[in-house]
Design an enzyme around this catalytic site. Structure first.
Site, mmCIF file in Angstrom:
data_model
loop_
_atom_site.group_PDB
_atom_site.id
_atom_site.type_symbol
_atom_site.label_atom_id
_atom_site.label_comp_id
_atom_site.label_asym_id
_atom_site.label_seq_id
_atom_site.Cartn_x
_atom_site.Cartn_y
_atom_site.Cartn_z
ATOM 1 C CB THR A 102 -34.955 76.211 51.072
ATOM 2 O OG1 THR A 102 -35.312 75.405 51.945
ATOM 3 C CG2 THR A 102 -34.915 77.458 51.325
ATOM 4 C CB THR A 142 -38.979 74.509 50.543
ATOM 5 O OG1 THR A 142 -38.137 76.041 50.050
ATOM 6 C CG2 THR A 142 -38.656 73.951 50.105
ATOM 7 C CB THR A 188 -30.949 24.332 35.783
ATOM 8 O OG1 THR A 188 -30.529 22.695 35.942
ATOM 9 C CG2 THR A 188 -32.119 24.413 35.420
ATOM 10 C CB SER A 319 -8.946 43.194 21.665
ATOM 11 O OG SER A 319 -7.292 42.472 22.384
#
Length: 469
Positions: A102, A142, A188, A319
């Protein structure tokens, strides 16, 4: 001191800075919802969506004889300015708010009303001439304005995401040819599998992103169904009987989108299923992008004590203590974006489930998280393509050396000498740190010519089946 004007609502009166286009209900929302500090102006597509809805409503109300021409024209002209990007700084309510949106709707109503008043030659606040509710919000609630504007915004934003994803897909696809002759070992469960080319590996990345472009497009189609004309709960109260049809036609004409009115406006007013679907697809994109980034980090690990099969572009030192170290920061940031998108999906799921009876009051948090996910994914695709994928190079010799030293190439011998003999050969190769090829020659498993044919890595990157000899 700035000049002020006084406005009132059902709660009381407040002073509004005279230069502000928003009014009392917007100012109350600013005070009530100090939540994120992020105004709705940070989501310009939503603001543009609201302006499109308000202009379509004004034109529909004019066509149906509800609004007089001067007022409808002034409102439409004010909406055009918002669509052009003007007055964006006047959309100040927090993106997360109570009230099912709203406050966002009222922010739009007040800004458009006051700018329309100026266009007609009146001062801001002359609501006896053009009122935010009686005129700008005429035939609306709304509960049909906000979700329609959100859908318009999502339709725009998802188109942009699809373009970024397509560009990333093309970046991966360009590597298919570049790496077509780079023989490497497939893996895999992080263990050596069988040979493949690096081009084949990157072709899978291009394919999976292309599939997700299609999935995003399919989810986007669900957003073309709108509930504009439903007003408060879907019954269309306070709107002319033909309003829903006319306003949808007007909105389609303004946006160029093939919008349709929901078949059941009561259901459409509380249903957030399309948002859940879109979020689910965004999560799918995030999960798969993150998986690809995990792969890129693994494949580039090292450079000497890891896999080291590919090199990612060095974009910054890695680093503060180890000189020369360069980190895979681009894949890392995309991983983090993926985690955020997955979390946003959880929020959207809970918020969608929280709907009660004829409305879901949690749409603001749904919209905010959807917009954030889309924006972050789009930027991530752009960064991943431009700062990482485009510049990836292959360590060709290292890739081939690992294939030739891999025990897993014994898999190609299975159809010829059988699984048991192949396993024994693999075990001895592992224990003696010798190659499968050398052991097979030594033991006279097959002729050198046959082994050359079968164990040539290039021959193992496509289907082949050789019978026992």
């Amino acid at each position: 001191m700035n000049e002020m004007r006084r406005e009132h609502d059902l709660i009381g009166e407040m002073e509004i800075p005279s230069e502000c286009y928003y009014g009392i209900q917007t100012l109350r929302a600013v005070h009530n919802f100090e939540i994120t500090g992020v105004p709705i102006s940070s989501m310009p597509e939503l603001v543009h969506g609201l302006a499109y809805v308000k202009k379509a409503a004004a034109l529909a109300n004019l066509e149906l004889g509800v609004l007089p021409s001067p007022i409808a024209k002034a409102v439409a002209d004010a909406c055009d300015e918002v669509i052009e990007g003007k007055l964006m700084d006047q959309f100040v309510v927090d993106v997360i708010q109570g009230g099912a949106g709203t406050s966002t709707n009222m922010n739009a109503n007040e800004v458009i009303a006051n700018r329309a008043l100026e266009l007609m030659g009146f001062e801001k606040g002359r609501y006896d001439v053009i009122h935010p509710l009686n005129h700008v919000n005429c035939s609306q609630s709304t509960n049909d304005v906000y979700p329609t504007a959100v859908r318009l915004a999502l339709l725009m934003k998802l188109s942009g995401l699809m373009e970024e994803m397509t560009s990333l897909q093309e970046s991966f696809a360009a590597k298919i040819t570049e790496f077509a002759d780079v023989i490497k070992i497939g893996r895999t469960q992080l263990q050596d599998a069988v040979p493949m080319t690096l081009g084949q590996e990157f072709s899978a990345y291009a394919t999976t992103i292309g599939e997700d472009v299609q999935r995003v497009g399919e989810a986007r189609e669900l957003l073309l169904e709108i509930n504009l004309g439903a007003t408060a709960i879907g019954t269309g109260l306070n709107a002319p009987p033909e309003y829903a049809r006319v306003v949808t036609r007007q909105l389609s004409g303004l946006t160029g989108l093939p919008l349709v009115t929901s078949a059941n406006l009561i259901e459409a007013t509380w249903d957030t299923g399309a948002y859940v679907q879109v979020s689910s697809v965004l999560k799918r994109v995030a999960v798969k992008l993150s998986k690809i980034c995990n792969d890129l980090r693994l494949l580039s690990s090292g450079p000497r004590a890891g896999l080291g099969e590919i090199n990612l572009p060095a974009v910054q030192p890695g680093s503060s203590i180890m000189p020369g170290k360069v980190n895979p920061v681009i894949p890392e940031v995309v991983n983090q974006v993926a985690y955020e998108v997955i979390g946003n999906d959880v929020t959207i799921s809970f918020a969608s489930e929280a709907g009660q009876l004829e409305l879901n009051a949690m749409e603001p948090i749904i919209a905010f998280n959807l917009f954030r996910s889309i924006d972050m994914l789009g930027r991530s695709c752009r960064v991943l393509a431009g700062k990482c994928v485009d510049g990836i190079t292959a360590n060709r010799e290292r890739c081939r050396r690992m294939v030739e030293n891999s025990i897993s190439i014994v898999t190609a011998l299975n159809p010829i000498i059988g699984y048991e003999k192949s396993s024994a050969l693999a075990r001895e190769a592992l224990e003696t740190d010798r190659s499968i090829y050398d052991l097979a020659i030594e033991k006279g498993v097959l002729s050198r010519e046959t082994l050359d044919e079968i164990l040539t890595p290039e021959n193992m990157t496509h289907p082949q089946y050789l019978k026992k000899r």
